[in-house]
Design an enzyme around this catalytic site. Sequence first.
Site, PDB file in Angstrom:
ATOM      1  N   ARG A  53      32.846  33.300  -0.774  1.00  0.00           N
ATOM      2  CA  ARG A  53      32.210  32.276  -1.620  1.00  0.00           C
ATOM      3  C   ARG A  53      30.911  31.753  -0.991  1.00  0.00           C
ATOM      4  O   ARG A  53      30.598  30.563  -1.055  1.00  0.00           O
ATOM      5  CB  ARG A  53      33.181  31.137  -1.903  1.00  0.00           C
ATOM      6  CG  ARG A  53      34.416  31.548  -2.690  1.00  0.00           C
ATOM      7  CD  ARG A  53      35.341  30.371  -2.913  1.00  0.00           C
ATOM      8  NE  ARG A  53      35.938  29.949  -1.666  1.00  0.00           N
ATOM      9  CZ  ARG A  53      36.535  28.780  -1.453  1.00  0.00           C
ATOM     10  NH1 ARG A  53      36.608  27.910  -2.442  1.00  0.00           N
ATOM     11  NH2 ARG A  53      37.045  28.466  -0.286  1.00  0.00           N
TER      12      ARG A  53
ATOM     13  N   LEU B 270      27.825  32.138  -1.945  1.00  0.00           N
ATOM     14  CA  LEU B 270      26.885  31.554  -2.902  1.00  0.00           C
ATOM     15  C   LEU B 270      27.328  30.162  -3.328  1.00  0.00           C
ATOM     16  O   LEU B 270      26.506  29.252  -3.473  1.00  0.00           O
ATOM     17  CB  LEU B 270      26.737  32.461  -4.122  1.00  0.00           C
ATOM     18  CG  LEU B 270      25.762  31.972  -5.194  1.00  0.00           C
ATOM     19  CD1 LEU B 270      24.348  31.812  -4.628  1.00  0.00           C
ATOM     20  CD2 LEU B 270      25.747  32.921  -6.396  1.00  0.00           C
TER      21      LEU B 270
ATOM     22  N   LYS C  76      33.688  29.818 -23.326  1.00  0.00           N
ATOM     23  CA  LYS C  76      34.206  31.029 -22.707  1.00  0.00           C
ATOM     24  C   LYS C  76      33.416  32.265 -23.146  1.00  0.00           C
ATOM     25  O   LYS C  76      32.989  32.377 -24.294  1.00  0.00           O
ATOM     26  CB  LYS C  76      35.679  31.209 -23.056  1.00  0.00           C
ATOM     27  CG  LYS C  76      36.595  30.131 -22.495  1.00  0.00           C
ATOM     28  CD  LYS C  76      36.621  30.134 -20.979  1.00  0.00           C
ATOM     29  CE  LYS C  76      37.477  29.022 -20.413  1.00  0.00           C
ATOM     30  NZ  LYS C  76      38.897  29.242 -20.604  1.00  0.00           N
TER      31      LYS C  76
ATOM     32  N   SER D 101      44.562  15.721 -13.569  1.00  0.00           N
ATOM     33  CA  SER D 101      44.189  15.697 -12.159  1.00  0.00           C
ATOM     34  C   SER D 101      43.185  14.593 -11.868  1.00  0.00           C
ATOM     35  O   SER D 101      42.397  14.196 -12.722  1.00  0.00           O
ATOM     36  CB  SER D 101      43.604  17.044 -11.744  1.00  0.00           C
ATOM     37  OG  SER D 101      42.435  17.336 -12.490  1.00  0.00           O
TER      38      SER D 101
ATOM     39  N   GLU E 212      48.069  14.819  -9.429  1.00  0.00           N
ATOM     40  CA  GLU E 212      48.235  16.219  -9.012  1.00  0.00           C
ATOM     41  C   GLU E 212      47.687  16.497  -7.615  1.00  0.00           C
ATOM     42  O   GLU E 212      47.178  17.578  -7.328  1.00  0.00           O
ATOM     43  CB  GLU E 212      47.607  17.170 -10.039  1.00  0.00           C
ATOM     44  CG  GLU E 212      48.180  16.997 -11.431  1.00  0.00           C
ATOM     45  CD  GLU E 212      47.538  17.913 -12.474  1.00  0.00           C
ATOM     46  OE1 GLU E 212      46.864  18.886 -12.096  1.00  0.00           O
ATOM     47  OE2 GLU E 212      47.720  17.635 -13.665  1.00  0.00           O
TER      48      GLU E 212
ATOM     49  N   HIS F 256      46.695  20.130 -23.944  1.00  0.00           N
ATOM     50  CA  HIS F 256      45.255  20.000 -23.724  1.00  0.00           C
ATOM     51  C   HIS F 256      44.586  21.349 -23.915  1.00  0.00           C
ATOM     52  O   HIS F 256      45.061  22.368 -23.413  1.00  0.00           O
ATOM     53  CB  HIS F 256      44.967  19.480 -22.318  1.00  0.00           C
ATOM     54  CG  HIS F 256      43.506  19.507 -21.970  1.00  0.00           C
ATOM     55  ND1 HIS F 256      42.587  18.729 -22.640  1.00  0.00           N
ATOM     56  CD2 HIS F 256      42.808  20.239 -21.076  1.00  0.00           C
ATOM     57  CE1 HIS F 256      41.390  18.970 -22.152  1.00  0.00           C
ATOM     58  NE2 HIS F 256      41.483  19.886 -21.205  1.00  0.00           N
TER      59      HIS F 256
ATOM     60  N   GLU G 163      38.357  19.396 -25.565  1.00  0.00           N
ATOM     61  CA  GLU G 163      36.967  19.259 -25.122  1.00  0.00           C
ATOM     62  C   GLU G 163      36.087  18.965 -26.325  1.00  0.00           C
ATOM     63  O   GLU G 163      36.179  19.639 -27.342  1.00  0.00           O
ATOM     64  CB  GLU G 163      36.523  20.550 -24.444  1.00  0.00           C
ATOM     65  CG  GLU G 163      35.057  20.597 -24.095  1.00  0.00           C
ATOM     66  CD  GLU G 163      34.185  21.098 -25.238  1.00  0.00           C
ATOM     67  OE1 GLU G 163      33.050  20.591 -25.362  1.00  0.00           O
ATOM     68  OE2 GLU G 163      34.625  21.975 -25.991  1.00  0.00           O
TER      69      GLU G 163
ATOM     70  N   HIS H  25      32.545  18.385 -16.480  1.00  0.00           N
ATOM     71  CA  HIS H  25      31.950  19.540 -15.798  1.00  0.00           C
ATOM     72  C   HIS H  25      30.507  19.274 -15.380  1.00  0.00           C
ATOM     73  O   HIS H  25      29.850  20.163 -14.841  1.00  0.00           O
ATOM     74  CB  HIS H  25      32.034  20.776 -16.685  1.00  0.00           C
ATOM     75  CG  HIS H  25      33.447  21.257 -16.871  1.00  0.00           C
ATOM     76  ND1 HIS H  25      34.074  22.062 -15.947  1.00  0.00           N
ATOM     77  CD2 HIS H  25      34.349  21.024 -17.845  1.00  0.00           C
ATOM     78  CE1 HIS H  25      35.306  22.309 -16.358  1.00  0.00           C
ATOM     79  NE2 HIS H  25      35.492  21.698 -17.499  1.00  0.00           N
TER      80      HIS H  25
END
Length: 775
Positions: free
Chosen positions: A29, A31, A131, A455, A506, A663, A687, A716
């Site tokens: 990871r 980047l 997506k 969360s 969570e 959700h 969303e 986000h």
Amino acid sequence: MSELKNASAPATAFPGGTILGYPRIGRMRELKKALESFWKGASTAADLEASAASLRGENRTRLAALGLGRTDSSIPSNFSFYDHVLDACVTFGAVPTRFNNLRAADGSVDLAGYSTIARGVGDKAPLEMTKWFDTNYHYLVPEIGPETEFQLNSTRWVDEFVEAKNDGFVTRPVITGPLTFLYLAKASDDAPSGYQPIDRLDDLLAIYVELLAAFADAGAEWVQIDEPILVADTDADRAEVLANATKVYDALSGAQNRPALFVAAPYASLDDALPVLAATDVEAIGLDLIRGSVPASVDLRGKTVVAGVVDGHNIWRTNLDEALAKAEALESLGGTVTVSTSTSLVHVPHTLQGEEHLGAELVAWLAFADEKIGEISTLAQARAAGEGTVSGALSEARTALASRAAHPGTNRADVREALAGVSPADFQRSAYSVREAAQADRFNLPELATTTIGSFPQTPEIRKARAAWAKGELDDAGYEAAMKAEIAAVVKLQEDLGLDVLVHGEAERNDMVQYFAELLEGFDVTKNGWVQSYGSRCTRPSILWGDVARPEPMTVRWAEYAQSLSSKPVKGMLTGPVTILAWSFVRDDQPLATTANQVGLALRQEIADLEAAGIGIIQVDEPALRELLPLKKADQRSYLDWSVNSFLLSTAGAKDDTQVHTHLCYSEFGEIIDAIDGLDADVTSIEAARSRMEVLPAIKQHGYERQIGPGVWDIHSPRVPSIQEVTELLQLAKDSIPGKQLWVNPDCGLKTRGYAETNESLEHMLEATKAVRSA
């Protein structure tokens, strides 16, 4: 066929095989870490550029070592700092007017501006995110209007080709195709009614011609143009899509100053688009032969057919005999066949090296990106020099496949018997009116009830405790005490803020799927199997290899502890069966419906135990419900039936006064509104913030009767929404949905956010709720 400037372009493309793309986040990871350092101001743009250049160089060297040709364009150049669709936006000048201040005089956007378009700033919302076809990758949605001034504003794609060339590699640049770019775009806010981004095709096409000329001038022999939109059944008229495909690829292949063109169309079969592409002068066409099949009849003479016979979307070892048979069958269509992955390898981890903890048997069943390239090399050698030259590799693959089929964990009698005992009654709850009354009596919640999705921020302290526990440096009692302290703090924070329905935060969960995978039988998890989800966000999909069973309760003790701290209801939190499948690498040796129902039975047992522990509100998250929807409309009904049924199998055993939430996030909900209704959840949170509630008219038109929580805060993005912004979103929601049905919540969980922005955003959300309640 048009005469190419680069006459040296090979007549046969990629003779040693190729791939459609390679993971770009880095094996460890790298980047992600460089990006986040830049965003925090801990490093400069030059530092970020240097890290990215180093990563690209390492990848090229590794791909050549694995068997891809250094100078025959077999190695794709598909790097992106954040998202390949965002790259196309800044390259072509498709930057929304609200970000005009980020553009230099020549129209270019630097890395800081690029990041701002992706993440937003102040009152400027980022591009919407959704997506990428039926994958778990998220792309940023272009906003195109009559005001969009297309021009070639960035040389980065060409510069990266030149960088590789200077390093001794002739790579193949990979760009998003004009059809996919425009059909996935949305009309800008300034566009008139009825306007569609595809209306700008002629204008954009001229920029692509200019870009191809720039590649040719730089010495590129091939360019890969990704057009997955051609395999998908969309709302656009199919005849129009095919006519536009003819227009685009006649124009691009007819350009005099260009490299050879390889049009790739992954994720399903090209079907009626294949003869359309074949009739143009493009030199190569890529076929996904994992999701699609060998075409029955189409004239591909004069073309290179790039046969996607190695699955780029999953991690199972390839049946090399079947792959060779598919490639051979393609020969009858007249083209020159070379082997490839079915999709880009951005959807799988880098390598199995370092995953020895999985055990030799399971490792032998798997192939991550690097191992898939090895399979490509084996297939290419078998086709070029005969199967006898790779007999050892073919034999090893056959042995691994036989081992997998014979393993007792892939066919457990107890799991199969339990599933066979399921009856139609197990998929049905009482009528919603009965449940609504029972739940109202039990909870007595106000109108516009407030909650969060599940969360709370995963702090460095949480991660350190989890890491220490995993290493044996912290014993079980110490770990449990650390997690309980975090849960207590989260519950107190929510009570202080005044939320109506609480969550436990969570803290104990590393990931919403991996947590369950570690507690269910039939799963294994990797150490470094990272896959990019969006931007710097990476996940480690679990490996669902066998029949699924729950040996003991998974969440009850944490939920029971959290509920003991408050008189307000605390939600029990589960991840739904479809999402567990979508965000795992799932076995491909039985129908997905069977696997989903196995997971559903395990969750049904968990819900019963949560109820017995006094938990009255249980959320079963299905954010990936839309994600697995097949791209072909003929296949969608079957998918929606089994996916909804697996959710119902999980939840339908709940008591009437148990309020079941679900959700959903980052999906085109209007396409699956019937399925959302079919889930029969008492409350559905979705969303909606980035799209400014655009899904709600479809829900209103559908006549949705149960309760719904459209997100009012886009988690986000690091920006904190103002009270006014949240108030406006809530008012928009009330315009479509009666207040008694509305809940107020963020778009998604808060795991990736920090506490400062979380606290302020939740305060704004609650102030806006008070204002709308009293209006």
